[in-house]
Write a protein that holds these residues in place. Structure first.
Motif, PDB file in Angstrom:
ATOM      1  N   PRO A 150       5.707  13.577  15.686  1.00  0.00           N
ATOM      2  CA  PRO A 150       4.674  12.895  14.921  1.00  0.00           C
ATOM      3  C   PRO A 150       5.272  11.713  14.173  1.00  0.00           C
ATOM      4  O   PRO A 150       6.457  11.726  13.826  1.00  0.00           O
ATOM      5  N   LEU A 151       4.450  10.703  13.954  1.00  0.00           N
ATOM      6  CA  LEU A 151       4.919   9.518  13.242  1.00  0.00           C
ATOM      7  C   LEU A 151       5.217   9.883  11.806  1.00  0.00           C
ATOM      8  O   LEU A 151       4.368  10.428  11.109  1.00  0.00           O
ATOM      9  N   ARG A 152       6.409   9.593  11.384  1.00  0.00           N
ATOM     10  CA  ARG A 152       6.806   9.868  10.003  1.00  0.00           C
ATOM     11  C   ARG A 152       6.386   8.676   9.154  1.00  0.00           C
ATOM     12  O   ARG A 152       6.804   7.547   9.398  1.00  0.00           O
ATOM     13  N   THR A 153       5.550   8.922   8.140  1.00  0.00           N
ATOM     14  CA  THR A 153       5.030   7.827   7.326  1.00  0.00           C
ATOM     15  C   THR A 153       5.518   7.865   5.892  1.00  0.00           C
ATOM     16  O   THR A 153       5.284   6.922   5.145  1.00  0.00           O
ATOM     17  N   GLU A 154       6.184   8.933   5.476  1.00  0.00           N
ATOM     18  CA  GLU A 154       6.694   9.027   4.111  1.00  0.00           C
ATOM     19  C   GLU A 154       8.174   9.369   4.139  1.00  0.00           C
ATOM     20  O   GLU A 154       8.621  10.167   4.969  1.00  0.00           O
ATOM     21  N   PHE A 155       8.919   8.757   3.207  1.00  0.00           N
ATOM     22  CA  PHE A 155      10.369   8.908   3.181  1.00  0.00           C
ATOM     23  C   PHE A 155      10.819   9.183   1.754  1.00  0.00           C
ATOM     24  O   PHE A 155      10.511   8.407   0.840  1.00  0.00           O
ATOM     25  N   GLY A 202      11.875  10.343  -5.476  1.00  0.00           N
ATOM     26  CA  GLY A 202      10.582   9.752  -5.173  1.00  0.00           C
ATOM     27  C   GLY A 202      10.286   9.755  -3.694  1.00  0.00           C
ATOM     28  O   GLY A 202      11.087  10.207  -2.874  1.00  0.00           O
ATOM     29  N   VAL A 203       9.112   9.212  -3.374  1.00  0.00           N
ATOM     30  CA  VAL A 203       8.663   9.110  -1.990  1.00  0.00           C
ATOM     31  C   VAL A 203       8.071   7.725  -1.789  1.00  0.00           C
ATOM     32  O   VAL A 203       7.306   7.233  -2.622  1.00  0.00           O
ATOM     33  N   MET A 204       8.444   7.104  -0.667  1.00  0.00           N
ATOM     34  CA  MET A 204       7.896   5.805  -0.287  1.00  0.00           C
ATOM     35  C   MET A 204       7.194   5.982   1.050  1.00  0.00           C
ATOM     36  O   MET A 204       7.721   6.631   1.950  1.00  0.00           O
ATOM     37  N   ARG A 205       6.010   5.382   1.176  1.00  0.00           N
ATOM     38  CA  ARG A 205       5.287   5.436   2.441  1.00  0.00           C
ATOM     39  C   ARG A 205       5.515   4.138   3.208  1.00  0.00           C
ATOM     40  O   ARG A 205       5.954   3.140   2.636  1.00  0.00           O
ATOM     41  N   LEU A 206       5.206   4.171   4.498  1.00  0.00           N
ATOM     42  CA  LEU A 206       5.268   2.951   5.292  1.00  0.00           C
ATOM     43  C   LEU A 206       4.270   1.940   4.746  1.00  0.00           C
ATOM     44  O   LEU A 206       3.187   2.310   4.302  1.00  0.00           O
ATOM     45  N   ALA A 207       4.635   0.686   4.781  1.00  0.00           N
ATOM     46  CA  ALA A 207       3.745  -0.378   4.317  1.00  0.00           C
ATOM     47  C   ALA A 207       2.783  -0.770   5.431  1.00  0.00           C
ATOM     48  O   ALA A 207       3.119  -0.704   6.608  1.00  0.00           O
ATOM     49  N   THR A 208       1.609  -1.183   5.025  1.00  0.00           N
ATOM     50  CA  THR A 208       0.628  -1.713   5.970  1.00  0.00           C
ATOM     51  C   THR A 208       0.606  -3.234   5.832  1.00  0.00           C
ATOM     52  O   THR A 208       1.177  -3.794   4.893  1.00  0.00           O
ATOM     53  N   ALA A 235      17.210  -2.970  -6.507  1.00  0.00           N
ATOM     54  CA  ALA A 235      17.945  -3.393  -5.304  1.00  0.00           C
ATOM     55  C   ALA A 235      17.970  -2.274  -4.268  1.00  0.00           C
ATOM     56  O   ALA A 235      17.788  -2.519  -3.065  1.00  0.00           O
ATOM     57  N   PHE A 236      18.175  -1.044  -4.723  1.00  0.00           N
ATOM     58  CA  PHE A 236      18.174   0.108  -3.824  1.00  0.00           C
ATOM     59  C   PHE A 236      16.816   0.229  -3.123  1.00  0.00           C
ATOM     60  O   PHE A 236      16.741   0.404  -1.909  1.00  0.00           O
ATOM     61  N   LEU A 237      15.726   0.121  -3.889  1.00  0.00           N
ATOM     62  CA  LEU A 237      14.387   0.264  -3.324  1.00  0.00           C
ATOM     63  C   LEU A 237      14.042  -0.876  -2.364  1.00  0.00           C
ATOM     64  O   LEU A 237      13.384  -0.659  -1.348  1.00  0.00           O
ATOM     65  N   GLN A 238      14.496  -2.074  -2.665  1.00  0.00           N
ATOM     66  CA  GLN A 238      14.258  -3.198  -1.757  1.00  0.00           C
ATOM     67  C   GLN A 238      14.956  -2.956  -0.420  1.00  0.00           C
ATOM     68  O   GLN A 238      14.377  -3.189   0.649  1.00  0.00           O
ATOM     69  N   ASP A 239      16.182  -2.476  -0.483  1.00  0.00           N
ATOM     70  CA  ASP A 239      16.926  -2.177   0.742  1.00  0.00           C
ATOM     71  C   ASP A 239      16.280  -1.025   1.501  1.00  0.00           C
ATOM     72  O   ASP A 239      16.135  -1.072   2.723  1.00  0.00           O
ATOM     73  N   PHE A 240      15.866   0.000   0.773  1.00  0.00           N
ATOM     74  CA  PHE A 240      15.227   1.158   1.388  1.00  0.00           C
ATOM     75  C   PHE A 240      13.925   0.736   2.065  1.00  0.00           C
ATOM     76  O   PHE A 240      13.629   1.151   3.191  1.00  0.00           O
ATOM     77  N   TYR A 241      13.148  -0.120   1.420  1.00  0.00           N
ATOM     78  CA  TYR A 241      11.905  -0.640   1.990  1.00  0.00           C
ATOM     79  C   TYR A 241      12.178  -1.351   3.319  1.00  0.00           C
ATOM     80  O   TYR A 241      11.484  -1.129   4.316  1.00  0.00           O
ATOM     81  N   ARG A 242      13.205  -2.200   3.344  1.00  0.00           N
ATOM     82  CA  ARG A 242      13.557  -2.918   4.581  1.00  0.00           C
ATOM     83  C   ARG A 242      13.951  -1.949   5.689  1.00  0.00           C
ATOM     84  O   ARG A 242      13.546  -2.099   6.835  1.00  0.00           O
ATOM     85  N   VAL A 281       3.725   0.847  -2.471  1.00  0.00           N
ATOM     86  CA  VAL A 281       4.175   1.790  -1.435  1.00  0.00           C
ATOM     87  C   VAL A 281       4.924   3.005  -1.964  1.00  0.00           C
ATOM     88  O   VAL A 281       5.111   3.964  -1.226  1.00  0.00           O
ATOM     89  N   ILE A 282       5.356   2.983  -3.223  1.00  0.00           N
ATOM     90  CA  ILE A 282       5.990   4.175  -3.792  1.00  0.00           C
ATOM     91  C   ILE A 282       4.867   5.108  -4.226  1.00  0.00           C
ATOM     92  O   ILE A 282       4.060   4.767  -5.089  1.00  0.00           O
ATOM     93  N   THR A 283       4.799   6.272  -3.601  1.00  0.00           N
ATOM     94  CA  THR A 283       3.698   7.197  -3.867  1.00  0.00           C
ATOM     95  C   THR A 283       4.046   8.253  -4.894  1.00  0.00           C
ATOM     96  O   THR A 283       3.141   8.815  -5.519  1.00  0.00           O
ATOM     97  N   GLN A 284       5.326   8.539  -5.067  1.00  0.00           N
ATOM     98  CA  GLN A 284       5.756   9.537  -6.048  1.00  0.00           C
ATOM     99  C   GLN A 284       7.059   9.092  -6.666  1.00  0.00           C
ATOM    100  O   GLN A 284       7.921   8.524  -5.981  1.00  0.00           O
ATOM    101  N   LEU A 285       7.200   9.384  -7.946  1.00  0.00           N
ATOM    102  CA  LEU A 285       8.469   9.159  -8.627  1.00  0.00           C
ATOM    103  C   LEU A 285       8.578  10.199  -9.725  1.00  0.00           C
ATOM    104  O   LEU A 285       7.849  10.142 -10.735  1.00  0.00           O
ATOM    105  N   GLY A 286       9.457  11.176  -9.505  1.00  0.00           N
ATOM    106  CA  GLY A 286       9.625  12.255 -10.471  1.00  0.00           C
ATOM    107  C   GLY A 286       8.305  12.928 -10.781  1.00  0.00           C
ATOM    108  O   GLY A 286       7.530  13.244  -9.888  1.00  0.00           O
ATOM    109  N   THR A 287       8.033  13.097 -12.073  1.00  0.00           N
ATOM    110  CA  THR A 287       6.793  13.759 -12.497  1.00  0.00           C
ATOM    111  C   THR A 287       5.738  12.761 -12.964  1.00  0.00           C
ATOM    112  O   THR A 287       4.734  13.160 -13.563  1.00  0.00           O
ATOM    113  N   LEU A 288       5.946  11.472 -12.692  1.00  0.00           N
ATOM    114  CA  LEU A 288       4.948  10.473 -13.085  1.00  0.00           C
ATOM    115  C   LEU A 288       3.643  10.736 -12.352  1.00  0.00           C
ATOM    116  O   LEU A 288       3.649  11.032 -11.155  1.00  0.00           O
ATOM    117  N   SER A 289       2.536  10.577 -13.063  1.00  0.00           N
ATOM    118  CA  SER A 289       1.230  10.800 -12.427  1.00  0.00           C
ATOM    119  C   SER A 289       0.846   9.633 -11.535  1.00  0.00           C
ATOM    120  O   SER A 289       0.074   9.795 -10.594  1.00  0.00           O
TER     121      SER A 289
END
Length: 165
Positions: free
Chosen positions: A43-48, A67-73, A125-132, A101-109
């Motif tokens: 299955p297509l993985r859409t969250e990382f 946290g969790v990042m989803r694929l961008a549209t 910088a980490f998130l920018q690289d991870f996004y790429r 695109v960040i859907t979760q971060l710790g316990t933030l609502s």
């Protein structure tokens, strides 16, 4: 007078078994290898999942690292271009985009561009690289070969801490 059916020499009435090969008849015939089983579609993985190197500190002093990042549209990449902050400062594009695109971060609502805006520079910088890695390359794993034993294996490129591979 009786008629008898004549048989053609090319078509014997009874099939004779093939002669068994002997040691002198040549190389032994082996059966072709069975075809490999068809790959099971993944299955297509859409969250990382990821872990920030330092972590976002909220107003109460709680540090959020996982946290969790989803694929961008296409929409995720187009809408920030209409944002006045991005039009005034193109460097702000990544802040708005990551906030989408960040859907979760710790316990933030909720995660939004204001959260990303207040992250440490190393986390941004980490998130920018991870996004790429997730969106441009399609995955965060790479196939490599051990330089010592030459065995192939995979390594996780994203979601690890900075400086680790």
């Amino acid at each position: 007078m009786r008629r008898t059916a004549t048989r053609s020499a090319a078509a014997p009435a009874v099939a004779e078994p093939a002669p068994e090969p002997d040691a002198w008849s040549g190389p032994e015939q082996t059966a072709a290898p069975a075809p490999a089983p068809a790959p099971v579609p993944q299955p297509l993985r859409t969250e990382f999942a990821f872990e920030l190197p330092r972590g976002y500190v909220d107003d109460s002093g709680t540090v959020h690292r996982h946290g969790v990042m989803r694929l961008a549209t296409a929409r995720d990449e187009l809408i920030p271009l209409r944002d006045v902050r991005v039009q005034e400062n193109p460097a702000y594009l990544s802040v708005v985009l990551l906030g989408r695109v960040i859907t979760q971060l710790g316990t933030l609502s909720m995660v939004h561009d204001g959260v990303v805006e207040n992250m440490f520079a190393s986390d941004l910088a980490f998130l920018q690289d991870f996004y790429r890695q997730v969106n441009a390359e399609g995955h965060t794993r790479a196939a490599v070969t051990c330089p010592h034993c030459e065995e192939p294996f995979e390594v996780e490129l994203g979601g690890s801490r900075l400086g680790e591979s």
